[in-house]
Every structure is written in C-alpha cells, then in structure tokens.
Design an enzyme around this catalytic site. Structure first.
Site, PDB file in Angstrom:
ATOM      1  N   CYS A  31      26.714 -21.996  -5.684  1.00  0.00           N
ATOM      2  CA  CYS A  31      26.662 -21.667  -6.681  1.00  0.00           C
ATOM      3  C   CYS A  31      27.900 -22.265  -7.431  1.00  0.00           C
ATOM      4  O   CYS A  31      28.745 -22.847  -7.090  1.00  0.00           O
ATOM      5  CB  CYS A  31      26.635 -20.191  -7.247  1.00  0.00           C
ATOM      6  N   HIS A  42      27.728 -19.424 -12.851  1.00  0.00           N
ATOM      7  CA  HIS A  42      28.123 -17.405 -13.158  1.00  0.00           C
ATOM      8  C   HIS A  42      29.384 -17.439 -13.057  1.00  0.00           C
ATOM      9  O   HIS A  42      30.258 -17.876 -13.189  1.00  0.00           O
ATOM     10  CB  HIS A  42      27.623 -16.326 -12.067  1.00  0.00           C
TER      11      HIS A  42
END
Length: 543
Positions: free
Chosen positions: A146, A133
């Site tokens: 992440c 992301h």
C-alpha cells in the site's frame, strides 16, 4: 603498503611539477570532490515534505505517487494543491507502478489480512488490496504494497477526493505538463449545451417505451391463454370428445334396440337421451372452436408480434437514453498496444453492494497502431478544464519508457465512429491513456481502467491472498429502469475472455490450491514487453 607507495609516487610527481602544478592538481581534486557530491545529491531526491499550495484548492483530478521520490502530489485543474511524503512497498512487496483510480473509501478500515492492522482513511485503488491510507512513515519504503501517507494528511485528503479519481503510481517523479494535439477530443459547444435536455427527453421516451412493453407483454399473455383453446392440439382434443360422444349415442341406440323388457327399454332410452345431449354439446364446442380458431390464433400471433416490437423499442430507447445520460459524464479511453484494442468507460454512478460503482464498458473496438512492434510507453492525457474558446485544456503525464507523448498519439488512429460518439460531448476530467500494457484483470465492472507496468516490480500484487476461483454462479445479470443495463462478472481477463486467463474445464481448475498463481494464468501474458511476473486473483473485501 599500497597507500604509502601511492603517496610517495604522488609526492615525487608534485616535486617534478612544481608549486603551480601542485596548486592546479589540488584545485582539480577539490572540484572533483564537489562535483561528486553534487552528483550524489542529484541521485538522491530531496525528502518530500507535506505542503499545501498557496491558493484555494479545487476538486482533485489526479494523484501522482512517485516511488523514486516517496511522495504523493494531488492536482486540480490549475496545478498541484497538496503534497506529502509516503512510504511505499518494501522489496518483494513493492507497490505496483501503473494507472489506477479510487474505487472505494473507508474512514476506519482494519485489515484482516495483516492482523487487524489499522488503515485509517483508506482509499482503495485495486480490489485485491492496494490502497492509499494513513500510516507510519519511517522515511523509506516500508509497507506491504500500500501507499502510506501521514495520518493527518490522509484524513484531510479523505473528504476531498471522490470515487473514480485517477491515481498514477510512477517509478520516476513525473508531473502533468500542458499538452496540445489534434487527436485530443474537441467538444462541440452546441452538443454539450443540448446534452442535458436530450438525456431528459430520451429518458422519458425510454420510460414510456418500458411501460408500453409491459402492457404489450400482458396483452400477449392474455391472448395466448385465450388462443390456447384453439390450438390444433386443443381442436384435436375437442374432436376426440365429439367422436366419443357420437360413439356413446350409437351404443345407446344398439342397447335400446336390443332391450326386451319395458324396464330395460326405459333405462336404454334414458342413457340414449343423456348420450345425445353430450354429443350435441361436444359438437357445438367443436364447431364453435373451429369457427373461432383462426381469429383467436391470429389475434394471439398479432399480440405476440406487438409485444416483440415493443420490447425492441424498449431496448432501443433504453440504449439511446443510456448513451445520452453517459454523454454527461467524463469519458475515459484506454488504448493498448498489447491487445491492439481501444476501450471506453464511463461511470454510471450505480452503486454496487461491494462498495464500487458500475462502469459502462459497451465500447471495445480494434484500433490501428503504427509500428505495433515498437514500444509506445505509457502516457496519460487528461482534460483538466474548459478553456476560453470552449474547448478543453489538456495535460500529459508519461510514466514509462517508449515514444514521447506526441509521437505516441501520432501512431494511433482512433476509429471515426468512436470519435463521433464520444468527442462532441467530452467534458473536463475526460482522459486518454495509451500504453504498451494490456488492461489488468483488476479492471472490471466496478472500476475504470487499471494497468500495471510489467517492467517494474509488482510484489504488492503477487503477495495478496486470493479467494476461491469464480464459478458461473458468481456472474450477475442486471438491468434497471434507469437504462443502465450490464452483464457483470466479479473478475475477468480482458485478454482471453476467460476467468483468470484459464478456460473452464482446464486441468488447472481441478487444483484446489487457490494460492498458486500458476493456476489462474497470467493476465499480462499478451504483453510482448513483459519482463516480470504479474498475477491477479479474485479480490476480497476483508484484506
């Protein structure tokens, strides 16, 4: 004092060597200094910069995230197309290295696990919360597991990828290289050309068989209802009614014979007439039932057999239609040295309520691996495109120590029946993965393959907040009219066949502390190479 003594000794030595020796020594020192600088630069990879290939980009086939170089590179059938710096997980929350795929996309995602943190253009690769992301990039690992990308790059990438795209997270900095090997799938041009028409034809046959099965089922139900009047139990009931009616007639005869007055005789005669009528009716029904019983029961049995045969044909045609429809999709094969099994998966493109798509996993067979105790590494072989000869052009990426890519394929013997089912219609984007690792518990009906390197840090997995343990009512059975039938479970352990690696009824299940990884067992326990903890829990949407 030490430095002064050393300097004096060096100076004395220089005087003894003379001027030429001094010049030579100085050159050696300078060279050593330069060499050390070059070595230091080689140990530190150059900072990644955002870049786009100077050509028209095709559809991305895979993304490779390098933990070492802190960069992500996307590849289409012709080579790299996009590259950008990333920020992976910090120490203790490291981004796990392994093989993943995109399983969900959310344009404007907000995390409830991390204080409503904004994660724009989120592309999920595990159900327990690892994703690519947009986010801030300080120039080093800084996330909770992440893979952060530049905001504009994440936005550009979001609309170019699709569910199922392979994501490789590597501890080193690999790139796909062209690769050939006799074990790689060689499609059959005639089979590929005939596949769409075959899928359509079998789909129609499956639909017709389903309709016929429904009609046969209705006919069987009607025949069974009609034959219910002629079962042995029903006949016994009619016989009992006839027996009681005959007894009522005999009683009426006795009553009439015992009557003394005209009035009593009249009442007894009336009762006898009614009893005789009922007895006659009961006799007629019983005798008719006796006469009709065998034909009706035979008809019901025949209808039931016909319904069973129609249901079998329905299942067979649905299976054939499913195989034919799946033959149009890229096929992915995973071969695990840890479990000595081969797994095949294809995307059915059936959406699921949690955002994923259903993957067919009907093929899972034992596989022979030569020298099974010897590490084989983790290798991803990908069919990038059709070649000029009508075959497939393959690349290979290796992300773990072990055998080289060629030797790894040499050591594996894929069952011939499996090859016969999948190789003739193999298309671009098909792949073979060979690994020492078992499948991660993140692999389920909503994903392709997830495999995590157990000899690399996995903090990003371990720190994810689990939800409650899954119970029996979390399982879902479904079969739709398009032929894709599946029995799905929201999380599973492919090694043990139990949930989270712990059998039902185990004392661990009585422990209410859902956050304790010891409760659910270790899905990687079967891996003989395991050198670190890896724990998984049932995923949640709002991470």
């Amino acid at each position: 004092m030490v430095h002064r003594t050393t300097t004096a000794q060096t100076t004395g030595a220089m005087r003894r060597w003379g001027q030429p020796a001094f010049v030579t020594f100085a050159a050696m020192v300078t060279l050593a200094s330069l060499t050390g600088g070059v070595a230091a630069k080689e140990q530190r990879p150059a900072a990644a910069v955002e870049a786009t290939a100077p050509r028209t980009a095709g559809e991305p086939i895979m993304a490779i995230v390098s933990i070492k170089a802190q960069k992500v590179t996307l590849y289409d059938a012709e080579g790299w197309i996009y590259r950008a710096p990333v920020s992976s997980g910090v120490k203790g929350r490291e981004t796990p290295a392994g093989v993943f795929a995109l399983i969900e996309k959310d344009k404007d995602h907000h995390s409830t696990l991390y204080d409503d943190a904004w994660m724009p253009n989120m592309q999920r690769i595990t159900w327990n919360g690892i994703a690519l992301h947009g986010g801030p990039l300080p120039g080093y690992a800084a996330s909770h597991g992440c893979v952060r990308m530049p905001y504009d790059f994440a936005e550009k990438l979001f609309d170019k990828t699709r569910i199922g795209m392979r994501v490789i997270i590597a501890p080193n900095d690999p790139a796909p290289v062209d690769f050939t090997h006799p074990a790689l799938f060689v499609p059959n041009a005639q089979a590929i050309a005939a596949a769409p028409a075959r899928a359509e034809k079998l789909g129609r046959e499956a639909a017709d068989a389903a309709k016929a099965a429904d009609e046969a089922k209705k006919a069987s139900i009607a025949a069974t209802k009609e034959a219910a009047l002629f079962t042995p139990a029903s006949l016994r009931k009619l016989q009992q009614i006839k027996t009681r009616a005959d007894a009522a007639v005999a009683l009426a005869d006795k009553t009439l014979a015992a009557a003394k007055t005209d009035q009593a005789k009249a009442r007894a005669e009336d009762l006898k007439q009614k009893a005789v009528a009922k007895a006659a009716e009961a006799t007629t029904q019983f005798e008719a039932a006796q006469g009709d019983a065998k034909p009706k029961l035979d008809a019901a049995a025949a209808a039931k057999d016909a319904a069973k045969a129609a249901e079998t044909r329905k299942a067979d045609t649905q299976k054939a239609a499913t195989e034919a429809k799946l033959a149009l999709e890229p096929v992915s094969v995973y071969i695990s040295r840890a479990t000595q099994k081969l797994y095949v998966r294809r995307n059915t493109h059936k959406p699921w309520a949690d955002g994923g798509e259903v993957f067919d996993s009907s093929i899972e067979v034992p596989v022979t691996i030569r020298d099974p105790d010897k590490p084989i590494g983790t290798h991803i072989y990908t069919a990038m495109a059709r070649n000029d000869a009508g075959g497939l052009r393959w690349t290979e990426v290796s992300i773990d120590d072990g055998d080289n890519a060629r030797n790894a394929l040499d050591r594996v013997t894929i069952p011939q029946d499996v090859l016969d089912r999948i190789a003739p219609t193999a298309v671009a984007r098909s792949s073979i993965i060979i690994s020492d690792e078992p499948l991660s518990a993140e692999t389920n009906y909503r994903t392709e393959f997830v495999a995590v390197l157990s000899n690399q840090p996995q903090g990003g997995f371990i720190t994810r907040k689990p939800t409650r343990p899954m119970m029996t009512d979390d399982m879902v059975a479904s079969r739709d009219d398009d032929g894709f039938g599946f029995f799905s479970q929201r999380s599973w352990n492919p090694q043990s066949g139990t949930q989270y690696g712990t059998p039902y009824g185990s004392p661990q299940y009585s422990n209410p502390q859902y956050g304790n990884p010891q409760i659910y067992g270790n899905p990687q326990a079967a891996n003989p190479r395991r050198r670190g903890g890896q724990y998984f829990w049932q995923s949640q949407q709002d991470w």
